[in-house]
Design a protein around this motif. Structure first.
Motif, short mmCIF file in Angstrom:
data_model
loop_
_atom_site.label_atom_id
_atom_site.label_comp_id
_atom_site.label_asym_id
_atom_site.label_seq_id
_atom_site.Cartn_x
_atom_site.Cartn_y
_atom_site.Cartn_z
N GLY A 10 -4.89 -29.43 76.57
CA GLY A 10 -3.73 -28.71 77.09
C GLY A 10 -2.43 -29.19 76.49
N SER A 11 -1.34 -28.61 76.99
CA SER A 11 0.00 -28.90 76.47
C SER A 11 0.96 -29.25 77.60
CB SER A 11 0.55 -27.67 75.73
OG SER A 11 -0.26 -27.34 74.63
N LYS A 63 5.44 -30.14 77.97
CA LYS A 63 6.74 -30.32 77.34
C LYS A 63 7.57 -31.25 78.21
CE LYS A 63 10.76 -27.82 75.54
NZ LYS A 63 11.37 -26.49 75.35
N ARG A 87 0.37 -33.25 66.62
CA ARG A 87 0.14 -32.80 68.00
C ARG A 87 1.44 -32.76 68.81
NH1 ARG A 87 -2.99 -35.64 71.44
NH2 ARG A 87 -2.69 -37.69 70.45
N VAL A 88 2.49 -33.41 68.30
CA VAL A 88 3.74 -33.44 69.06
C VAL A 88 4.90 -33.05 68.15
CG1 VAL A 88 2.93 -35.23 70.63
CG2 VAL A 88 4.22 -35.88 68.61
N GLN A 136 7.41 -31.71 72.77
CA GLN A 136 6.32 -30.75 72.97
C GLN A 136 5.02 -31.43 72.56
OE1 GLN A 136 6.28 -27.45 74.20
NE2 GLN A 136 4.07 -27.80 74.12
N ASN A 158 0.86 -31.08 72.34
CA ASN A 158 -0.27 -30.16 72.33
C ASN A 158 -1.57 -30.92 72.09
OD1 ASN A 158 1.59 -27.92 72.47
ND2 ASN A 158 1.90 -28.11 70.26
N SER A 159 -2.66 -30.26 72.34
CA SER A 159 -3.99 -30.84 72.11
C SER A 159 -4.10 -32.23 72.73
CB SER A 159 -4.29 -30.92 70.60
OG SER A 159 -4.21 -29.65 70.00
#
Length: 114
Positions: A15-16, A18, A65-66, A80, A82-83
């Motif tokens: 998932g992600s 922020k 990933r960021v 942000q 991610n993964s």
């Protein structure tokens, strides 16, 4: 100077999230602004840092990933992610550096778990 971190929470693997760091003074007044994290039993480590010129550096474990960025209108520095993986679970801290001082936010918990 106050740094207010927000955006943490519980997310499933893959998932992600922020994260956002709001500063009480102009973010361009700092040399660097960035994010660090500290997992239980481990030392605090760099996640990503953004210098005043806009250049960014990322921890090897987070590259790809960021993304760290500035929101000038909101005077924030955002991360942000991610993964996300379970090993990304930690308290994430916002940091702002001047030549004479390091400022830290209060931390926001990120938990990656199914």
């Amino acid at each position: 100077v106050q740094l207010q971190a927000s955006g943490g929470g519980l997310v499933q693997p893959g998932g992600s999230l922020k994260l956002s760091c709001a500063a009480s003074r102009n973010i361009f007044s700092f040399n660097d602004m960035g994010w660090y994290r500290q997992a239980p039993g481990k030392q605090r480590e760099l996640v990503a840092v953004l210098n005043s010129g806009g250049g960014a550096n990322y921890a090897d474990s987070m590259k790809g990933r960021v993304t760290i960025s500035r929101n000038i209108a909101k005077n924030t520095v955002n991360l942000q992610m991610n993964s996300l993986k379970p090993e990304d679970t930690a308290v994430y801290y916002c940091n702002a550096k001047t030549p004479s001082f390091d400022y830290w936010g209060q931390g926001t918990q990120v938990t990656v778990s199914s």
